[in-house]
Motif scaffolding. Structure first.
Motif, PDB file in Angstrom:
ATOM      1  N   GLU A  12       0.868  -1.193   0.000  1.00  0.00           N
ATOM      2  CA  GLU A  12       0.000   0.000   0.000  1.00  0.00           C
ATOM      3  C   GLU A  12       0.890   1.224   0.000  1.00  0.00           C
ATOM      4  O   GLU A  12       1.787   1.340   0.839  1.00  0.00           O
ATOM      5  CB  GLU A  12      -0.889  -0.037   1.253  1.00  0.00           C
ATOM      6  CG  GLU A  12      -1.633   1.225   1.575  1.00  0.00           C
ATOM      7  CD  GLU A  12      -2.660   1.602   0.514  1.00  0.00           C
ATOM      8  OE1 GLU A  12      -2.405   2.560  -0.232  1.00  0.00           O
ATOM      9  OE2 GLU A  12      -3.709   0.922   0.446  1.00  0.00           O
ATOM     10  N   ASP A  13       0.695   2.140  -0.971  1.00  0.00           N
ATOM     11  CA  ASP A  13       1.570   3.315  -1.053  1.00  0.00           C
ATOM     12  C   ASP A  13       1.130   4.455  -0.135  1.00  0.00           C
ATOM     13  O   ASP A  13       1.923   5.337   0.168  1.00  0.00           O
ATOM     14  CB  ASP A  13       1.700   3.810  -2.504  1.00  0.00           C
ATOM     15  CG  ASP A  13       0.358   4.209  -3.082  1.00  0.00           C
ATOM     16  OD1 ASP A  13      -0.624   3.506  -2.808  1.00  0.00           O
ATOM     17  OD2 ASP A  13       0.297   5.215  -3.802  1.00  0.00           O
ATOM     18  N   GLU A  14      -0.131   4.439   0.303  1.00  0.00           N
ATOM     19  CA  GLU A  14      -0.583   5.504   1.199  1.00  0.00           C
ATOM     20  C   GLU A  14      -0.199   5.152   2.634  1.00  0.00           C
ATOM     21  O   GLU A  14      -0.767   4.230   3.226  1.00  0.00           O
ATOM     22  CB  GLU A  14      -2.083   5.699   1.082  1.00  0.00           C
ATOM     23  CG  GLU A  14      -2.481   6.425  -0.193  1.00  0.00           C
ATOM     24  CD  GLU A  14      -3.980   6.360  -0.447  1.00  0.00           C
ATOM     25  OE1 GLU A  14      -4.716   7.026   0.291  1.00  0.00           O
ATOM     26  OE2 GLU A  14      -4.390   5.622  -1.349  1.00  0.00           O
ATOM     27  N   ASP A  56      -2.882  -3.290  -2.581  1.00  0.00           N
ATOM     28  CA  ASP A  56      -3.534  -2.108  -3.144  1.00  0.00           C
ATOM     29  C   ASP A  56      -3.210  -2.101  -4.636  1.00  0.00           C
ATOM     30  O   ASP A  56      -2.062  -2.313  -5.028  1.00  0.00           O
ATOM     31  CB  ASP A  56      -2.962  -0.859  -2.453  1.00  0.00           C
ATOM     32  CG  ASP A  56      -3.380   0.425  -3.143  1.00  0.00           C
ATOM     33  OD1 ASP A  56      -4.522   0.485  -3.648  1.00  0.00           O
ATOM     34  OD2 ASP A  56      -2.569   1.360  -3.177  1.00  0.00           O
ATOM     35  N   GLY A  58      -3.593   0.460  -6.785  1.00  0.00           N
ATOM     36  CA  GLY A  58      -3.078   1.739  -7.289  1.00  0.00           C
ATOM     37  C   GLY A  58      -1.712   2.043  -6.718  1.00  0.00           C
ATOM     38  O   GLY A  58      -1.593   2.684  -5.686  1.00  0.00           O
TER      39      GLY A  58
HETATM   40 CA    CA Z   1      -2.746   3.485  -3.779  1.00  0.00          CA
END
Ligand code: CA
Length: 236
Positions: A12-14, A56, A58
């Protein structure tokens, strides 16, 4: 981290979401490994061999679906998609690409843990075929061809039996329209959506107290169905 804790890779990038998920996992007996990019995820998946992956779609460096397909080439443990609101097509494409389930953001930790445990249970259950399938007080005997629900006998048509068996084999997990159509009509069938809806309707009349307000056989809009032990009534 002890050896007994299942290791979950959180992709997850967030950062706030990643920290929230990691903290939730660690508080409930899981070990968590984090990755913020597809590249880091691939590295962690190969080096750590996690028991499950939360993914995730995205990601900043690469399409999550592409990563999912690459992982599925060799990684046979559960992968659960973390899907952003309004990305219905991605979710379905992810399930078709081999993800086991998805969680729509925002989600709570109890929901995440329930999905994860159901997905992890699959590994042990799939290895030993069971002659009797059960989910709460709904029981299907594959040998005697009998179904009971809350202790009472339920009479099923052969098609209802096939579809309920498929849902019970994946109890607690999402079963896609495509999977159910294959189970009921064969892998070649592709356009039995109307037939599927009808059988689900019939099943609900037989296993739900109120078919209009299902507590066992839940609709996942646009994706499929999920069978659970009876859920409590919605508040209000
Ligand atoms: Ca994302």
């Amino acid at each position: 981290m002890t050896a007994a804790e299942p290791v979950i890779l959180v992709v997850e990038d967030e950062a706030p979401i990643r920290r929230f998920v990691v903290a939730g996992l660690r508080a409930h007996g899981f070990a968590a490994v984090e990755a913020a990019t597809a590249t880091a995820a691939m590295l962690a998946a190969t080096s750590r061999r996690p028991d499950g992956i939360l993914l995730d779609l995205g990601l900043p460096d690469r399409g999550g679906l592409e990563l999912l397909r690459d992982l599925r080439g060799w990684y046979d443990r559960p992968i659960i998609i973390l899907s952003a609101l309004g990305h219905e097509d991605d979710k379905v494409a992810g399930l078709d690409a081999g993800a086991d389930d998805y969680l729509a953001k925002p989600f709570g930790i109890p929901e995440l843990l329930a999905r994860l445990r159901a997905a992890l249970r699959r590994i042990t259950r799939d290895q030993q075929p069971e002659p009797v399938l059960a989910c709460g007080d709904l029981v299907l005997d594959l040998v005697a061809h009998r179904c009971t629900c809350a202790g009472r006998e339920v009479h099923l048509t052969p098609l209802e039996f096939q579809l309920l068996a498929e849902l019970l084999r994946h109890a607690g997990r999402l079963v896609t329209h495509r999977q159910l159509i294959a189970a009921g009509w064969g892998a070649q069938a592709s356009s039995e959506s109307a037939g599927l809806r009808l059988v689900v309707h019939q099943l609900r009349r037989k296993i739900e107290d109120d078919p209009a307000d299902p507590r066992r056989l839940h609709t996942e809009v646009g994706v499929g169905y999920r069978l659970t032990a009876p859920t409590p009534p919605a508040s209000g």
